[in-house]
Write a protein that holds these residues in place. Structure first.
Motif, PDB file in Angstrom:
ATOM      1  N   GLU A   1      13.059 -58.827  12.732  1.00 11.29           N
ATOM      2  CA  GLU A   1      13.523 -57.427  13.347  1.00 11.29           C
ATOM      3  C   GLU A   1      14.397 -57.247  14.286  1.00 11.29           C
ATOM      4  O   GLU A   1      14.781 -56.704  14.591  1.00 11.29           O
ATOM      5  N   SER A   2      13.135 -57.642  15.461  1.00 16.34           N
ATOM      6  CA  SER A   2      13.767 -57.566  16.742  1.00 16.34           C
ATOM      7  C   SER A   2      15.060 -58.719  17.313  1.00 16.34           C
ATOM      8  O   SER A   2      16.488 -59.000  17.972  1.00 16.34           O
ATOM      9  N   GLU A   3      15.442 -59.586  16.348  1.00 17.72           N
ATOM     10  CA  GLU A   3      16.874 -60.828  16.805  1.00 17.72           C
ATOM     11  C   GLU A   3      17.402 -59.927  15.706  1.00 17.72           C
ATOM     12  O   GLU A   3      19.461 -60.069  16.721  1.00 17.72           O
ATOM     13  N   ASN A   4      17.405 -58.989  14.949  1.00 19.19           N
ATOM     14  CA  ASN A   4      18.450 -58.064  13.993  1.00 19.19           C
ATOM     15  C   ASN A   4      18.923 -57.299  15.040  1.00 19.19           C
ATOM     16  O   ASN A   4      19.971 -56.727  14.831  1.00 19.19           O
ATOM     17  N   LEU A   5      18.084 -55.923  14.995  1.00 21.03           N
ATOM     18  CA  LEU A   5      18.503 -55.399  16.750  1.00 21.03           C
ATOM     19  C   LEU A   5      19.679 -55.569  17.575  1.00 21.03           C
ATOM     20  O   LEU A   5      20.263 -55.234  18.162  1.00 21.03           O
TER      21      LEU A   5
ATOM     22  N   ARG B   1      17.741 -46.555  14.710  1.00 25.38           N
ATOM     23  CA  ARG B   1      16.991 -45.924  14.636  1.00 25.38           C
ATOM     24  C   ARG B   1      15.618 -46.141  13.691  1.00 25.38           C
ATOM     25  O   ARG B   1      14.554 -46.427  13.439  1.00 25.38           O
ATOM     26  N   GLN B   2      16.889 -46.972  12.402  1.00 28.64           N
ATOM     27  CA  GLN B   2      15.988 -47.109  11.261  1.00 28.64           C
ATOM     28  C   GLN B   2      14.528 -48.653  11.596  1.00 28.64           C
ATOM     29  O   GLN B   2      13.848 -48.291  11.607  1.00 28.64           O
ATOM     30  N   LEU B   3      15.874 -49.539  12.007  1.00 23.87           N
ATOM     31  CA  LEU B   3      14.754 -50.307  12.758  1.00 23.87           C
ATOM     32  C   LEU B   3      14.314 -50.609  13.556  1.00 23.87           C
ATOM     33  O   LEU B   3      12.413 -51.296  13.414  1.00 23.87           O
TER      34      LEU B   3
ATOM     35  N   LEU C   1      28.077 -44.216  15.066  1.00 20.98           N
ATOM     36  CA  LEU C   1      26.925 -43.456  14.632  1.00 20.98           C
ATOM     37  C   LEU C   1      26.425 -44.586  13.536  1.00 20.98           C
ATOM     38  O   LEU C   1      24.734 -44.103  13.923  1.00 20.98           O
ATOM     39  N   ALA C   2      27.054 -45.611  12.771  1.00 20.94           N
ATOM     40  CA  ALA C   2      26.135 -45.683  11.347  1.00 20.94           C
ATOM     41  C   ALA C   2      25.129 -47.063  12.754  1.00 20.94           C
ATOM     42  O   ALA C   2      24.076 -47.010  11.839  1.00 20.94           O
TER      43      ALA C   2
END
Length: 260
Positions: A93-97, A57-59, A50-51
């Protein structure tokens, strides 16, 4: 009379029975503890999942905001340096996702897409620093809202030491100037369209709005006074042309009366 003889357990048998009872109790305790542990592990994994979903969702929400910002600045600002900063942010950010959820196909596509935006910036060519003029109030409001968001982001980058004070100042000054002048030009264009449709009242209103924006703004524009004078001539030209038409009509009427 019948005598019932009860069996007598030996010490070894009694010990064996007690041992079985103890082992049974230990087994039950182990099962209970194991069940509690497995339940706790399952709950922990569920919370972690869930986390992760909440973080994704936040990213993604942040990505959407920056993607909208990029699209707006590609039209109404077109400064390659600032666009590259946003593009790099989107790519990171996309790489972090993708690192959070490596099997997610949407994240995989996003990485490729945001990296390709660098090519779009490079293809601006002569259009760099040549922004388009908004054509409606909705576009004006969108431009101003996103420019405000961009300026806030630039200040954050400067506060974190990610861009220099000079670069920050240049971006902020340009965004402020473009926000004002593009709104002015947008109202001048709407005034011209209204004039072409012979709606002189609406044309005058649009021109006066553009003029007031310049007069009441404290943004430094090199030729602000000349801009204000040009708009004043546009406003007076509306009524001069109307008066000219009225005078011409009156003159024609008078000539016709004289001939009669």
């Amino acid at each position: 009379m019948t005598v019932v003889i009860r069996p007598q357990y030996t010490v070894q048998e009694r010990f064996r029975v007690s041992l079985f009872a103890v082992l049974f109790m230990l087994l039950m305790i182990a099962l209970i503890v194991g069940g509690l542990y497995m339940s706790r592990v399952a709950t922990q994994r569920e919370q972690e999942a869930l986390a992760i979903k909440a973080r994704l969702r936040q990213l993604r929400a942040q990505q959407t905001q920056y993607e909208e910002l990029f699209s707006t600045l590609m039209i109404y600002d077109r400064d390659p340096d600032l666009l590259y900063l946003i593009q790099q942010n989107l790519a990171e950010e996309s790489e972090n996702l993708l690192a959070i959820d490596p099997t997610n196909q949407d994240s995989q596509r996003d990485v490729a897409y945001y990296q390709s935006l660098a090519e779009d910036i490079g293809s601006l060519g002569d259009k760099a620093h040549q922004p388009e003029i908004p054509s409606s109030d909705r576009q004006i409001n969108l431009m101003k809202r996103h420019f405000g968001r961009a300026m806030k982001w630039v200040r954050t980058l400067n506060a974190r030491g990610l861009i220099s004070e000079i670069d920050s100042h240049e971006h902020l000054a340009r965004l402020n100037r473009n926000s004002l002048m593009l709104e002015v030009e947008a109202y001048k264009r709407q005034g011209l369209e209204a004039r072409d449709q012979n709606d002189l009242s609406a044309a005058s209103s649009f021109y006066k709005h553009a003029k007031d924006l310049l007069i009441h703004s404290d943004i430094q524009i090199n030729d602000k006074s000349q801009q204000i004078k040009k708009i004043s001539r546009l406003i007076s030209g509306l009524y001069d042309s109307t008066m000219g038409e009225d005078t011409s009509a009156a003159s024609d009427s008078q000539s016709a009366s004289t001939r009669d």
